[in-house]
Design a protein around this motif. Structure first.
Motif, PDB file in Angstrom:
ATOM      1  N   UNK A 129     -12.217  -7.886   8.897  1.00  0.00           N
ATOM      2  CA  UNK A 129     -12.095  -6.450   8.632  1.00  0.00           C
ATOM      3  C   UNK A 129     -11.377  -5.719   9.763  1.00  0.00           C
ATOM      4  N   UNK A 130     -11.740  -5.929  11.044  1.00  0.00           N
ATOM      5  CA  UNK A 130     -10.968  -5.277  12.111  1.00  0.00           C
ATOM      6  C   UNK A 130      -9.484  -5.650  12.085  1.00  0.00           C
ATOM      7  N   UNK A 131      -9.180  -6.877  11.690  1.00  0.00           N
ATOM      8  CA  UNK A 131      -7.775  -7.298  11.575  1.00  0.00           C
ATOM      9  C   UNK A 131      -7.074  -6.482  10.500  1.00  0.00           C
ATOM     10  N   UNK A 132      -7.760  -6.285   9.367  1.00  0.00           N
ATOM     11  CA  UNK A 132      -7.190  -5.482   8.278  1.00  0.00           C
ATOM     12  C   UNK A 132      -6.963  -4.045   8.742  1.00  0.00           C
ATOM     13  N   UNK A 133      -7.942  -3.486   9.471  1.00  0.00           N
ATOM     14  CA  UNK A 133      -7.812  -2.115   9.977  1.00  0.00           C
ATOM     15  C   UNK A 133      -6.627  -1.991  10.928  1.00  0.00           C
ATOM     16  N   UNK A 134      -6.448  -2.973  11.805  1.00  0.00           N
ATOM     17  CA  UNK A 134      -5.320  -2.941  12.734  1.00  0.00           C
ATOM     18  C   UNK A 134      -3.990  -3.049  11.994  1.00  0.00           C
ATOM     19  N   UNK A 152      -8.193 -10.307  -3.816  1.00  0.00           N
ATOM     20  CA  UNK A 152      -8.255  -9.151  -2.909  1.00  0.00           C
ATOM     21  C   UNK A 152      -7.046  -9.109  -1.993  1.00  0.00           C
ATOM     22  N   UNK A 153      -6.708 -10.251  -1.399  1.00  0.00           N
ATOM     23  CA  UNK A 153      -5.562 -10.283  -0.489  1.00  0.00           C
ATOM     24  C   UNK A 153      -4.277  -9.865  -1.203  1.00  0.00           C
ATOM     25  N   UNK A 154      -4.138 -10.250  -2.468  1.00  0.00           N
ATOM     26  CA  UNK A 154      -2.962  -9.832  -3.241  1.00  0.00           C
ATOM     27  C   UNK A 154      -2.921  -8.314  -3.358  1.00  0.00           C
ATOM     28  N   UNK A 155      -4.028  -7.709  -3.762  1.00  0.00           N
ATOM     29  CA  UNK A 155      -4.076  -6.253  -3.939  1.00  0.00           C
ATOM     30  C   UNK A 155      -3.840  -5.529  -2.612  1.00  0.00           C
ATOM     31  N   UNK A 156      -4.444  -6.032  -1.534  1.00  0.00           N
ATOM     32  CA  UNK A 156      -4.291  -5.371  -0.247  1.00  0.00           C
ATOM     33  C   UNK A 156      -2.861  -5.486   0.279  1.00  0.00           C
ATOM     34  N   UNK A 157      -2.223  -6.623   0.064  1.00  0.00           N
ATOM     35  CA  UNK A 157      -0.836  -6.797   0.489  1.00  0.00           C
ATOM     36  C   UNK A 157       0.083  -5.846  -0.270  1.00  0.00           C
ATOM     37  N   UNK A 158      -0.161  -5.679  -1.565  1.00  0.00           N
ATOM     38  CA  UNK A 158       0.633  -4.746  -2.363  1.00  0.00           C
ATOM     39  C   UNK A 158       0.436  -3.314  -1.864  1.00  0.00           C
ATOM     40  N   UNK A 159      -0.807  -2.963  -1.532  1.00  0.00           N
ATOM     41  CA  UNK A 159      -1.100  -1.613  -1.038  1.00  0.00           C
ATOM     42  C   UNK A 159      -0.378  -1.332   0.276  1.00  0.00           C
ATOM     43  N   UNK A 160      -0.424  -2.272   1.203  1.00  0.00           N
ATOM     44  CA  UNK A 160       0.241  -2.090   2.490  1.00  0.00           C
ATOM     45  C   UNK A 160       1.748  -1.954   2.323  1.00  0.00           C
TER      46      UNK A 160
END
Length: 472
Positions: free
Chosen positions: A423-428, A294-302
């Motif tokens: 999750x709040x960290x990801x949102x920020x 998940x962290x890999x996919x989210x980092x790529x998205x950002x």
């Protein structure tokens, strides 16, 4: 699966299908002088209604495809054959319904011209069955080439026909719509060979009504789920058409939305390429690996959303040779970040699919989709079409709040993510990413190049530091 193969599959699923995007980029300076915001308005409204019924027509039956492949590896084609027949029948019915609705919605009146346009616009519904099965089959058998090259060829043919009709014949929205018609016919025909012949998946009429009803009972809750995607992406244009907003303004929003959607291409391709690893990690309760994926996919998205937003003014300056259409640049910059939470959706939904707890899927997209519809319905009359930009972003990002309100996701996300406090960290991080990118849109070219290199380097360092290579 090796890192090399994951990268190769991501390339096939993400880069190769988007070679048509490169073709569209090449022809944009040639076609945009002959297209108007009205053309994009007609095209946007038509494709919004068509997308609505494309999401409903499969009846949610695709939930049985991936599951049956893992549960009945030697006989999955029997389940797929039953699904194929039901989707063929339902797509015909919903295709006709779409034709009727479009005929009374588009500003062309009830005429032969309007009927032909509505029929052409409904082709993706009539012919969706083979492509739907292929989209699930080839990632599972880890054969990306038949899927991506068939879709690529169909898209290229559609783009070429579209170019000829717009550039040489000045047919405007007819040219835009023709691309989907040509591509749909080609893909449906070619997959007859791959799906029906090579894998022996053919329509099967199931006389066991109880089994069919069981399949539908599991599948039907997915209709609101897939409908939610349409409400997220298209409800703004549907609401605008019902409020009789100018088709020129609808066209501006449609064009900006289309350009902004490119930001999710790499993320969705990576998620598709990682489907076997995601399935195996969760099924084996290897939540540490699941979290790292998940962290890999989210980092790529950002990272990709950030870079596309920063470069968007330059992309528009290079490609859009139409002053009116160029006004949608700021819309595209904002909507780059709308679906940056796609990775979170993928990893939240996988457990529900695996456990066949399809009722829980309604929370993931249908509720945010309804939120988007309500916000658009409320705000567009007050603030105009631009209100749809912010309602779309808010609705997508609301997916991050689901684990705080729904018991099922409170439990599953807490397990694989390692705590909801993240999750709040990801949102920020997402919010900071958006604000910083919008501040850097108009800096010097050499500075953009430097920032792009730094962002790509940081992503690579993150990949290596997390030892994600061991997972893929």
């Amino acid at each position: 699966m090796s890192t090399r193969k994951i990268v190769a599959n991501t390339f096939y699923y993400g880069v190769v299908p988007k070679l048509t995007m490169l073709l569209s980029i090449v022809i944009l300076p040639l076609t945009t002088p002959f297209l108007t915001t009205f053309d994009y308005g007609i095209y946007g409204v038509l494709t919004s209604y068509t997308s609505l019924f494309v999401s409903i027509a499969p009846l949610g039956l695709h939930v049985h495809l991936t599951n049956s492949y893992f549960e009945y590896p030697r006989h999955y084609h029997l389940v797929w054959g039953r699904v194929l027949l039901m989707v063929l029948l339902s797509s015909f019915v919903f295709g006709l319904l779409n034709v009727g609705i479009l005929l009374f919605t588009l500003p062309l009146g009830v005429s032969w011209k309007g009927l032909v346009l509505c029929l052409a616009g409904s082709v993706p519904i009539f012919l969706l069955a083979n492509g739907l099965l292929a989209q699930h089959l080839f990632p599972l058998v880890e054969r990306p080439k038949p899927l991506v090259f068939t879709n690529l060829t169909g898209s290229v043919l559609g783009m070429l026909v579209s170019f000829v009709l717009i550039y040489f014949f000045r047919l405007g929205y007819w040219g835009l719509i023709s691309s989907g018609v040509v591509s749909g016919i080609f893909v449906f025909t070619v997959f007859l060979k791959f799906v029906w012949s090579d894998y022996h998946i053919r329509p099967i009429w199931d006389r066991n009504r109880k089994r069919m009803l069981r399949m539908l009972k599991i599948a039907l809750p997915l209709i609101p789920h897939t409908l939610g995607f349409v409400l997220l992406t298209s409800s703004a244009r549907i609401v605008m058409s019902q409020y009789h907003v100018s088709y020129d303004e609808i066209g501006l929003f449609s064009h900006g939305s289309t350009m902004g959607d490119y930001a999710v291409v790499i993320t969705s391709a990576l998620a598709m390429a990682l489907t076997p690893q995601i399935q195996r990690a969760f099924r084996s309760s290897d939540f540490r690996s699941y979290r790292k994926l998940y962290f890999l996919c989210q980092a790529v998205a950002l990272t990709t959303s950030f870079m596309i937003c920063v470069w968007m003014p330059d992309i528009y300056g290079l490609l859009i040779r139409n002053a009116r259409l160029a006004q949608s640049c700021d819309i595209a910059c904002m909507l780059c970040f709308a679906n940056v939470v796609f990775s979170f959706y993928v990893f939240m939904s996988a457990p529900a699919f695996i456990e066949k707890n399809t009722m829980q899927l309604l929370w993931l997209v249908f509720v945010p989709g309804i939120l988007n519809f309500v916000l658009c319905y409320t705000l567009i009359p007050l603030f105009g079409y631009r209100a749809a930009i912010y309602s779309t972003i808010v609705s997508y990002w609301s997916q991050l709040l689901i684990p705080f309100f729904v018991g099922y996701y409170r439990k599953t996300v807490g397990v694989w993510l390692g705590g909801r406090w993240k999750i709040p960290v990801i949102l920020l991080l997402i919010l900071a990413d958006l604000l910083i990118a919008n501040q850097l849109m108009y800096i010097a070219l050499w500075q953009k190049v430097l920032i792009t290199l730094v962002a790509a380097s940081l992503l690579w360092m993150f990949y290596r530091r997390q030892q994600l290579g061991e997972l893929v």
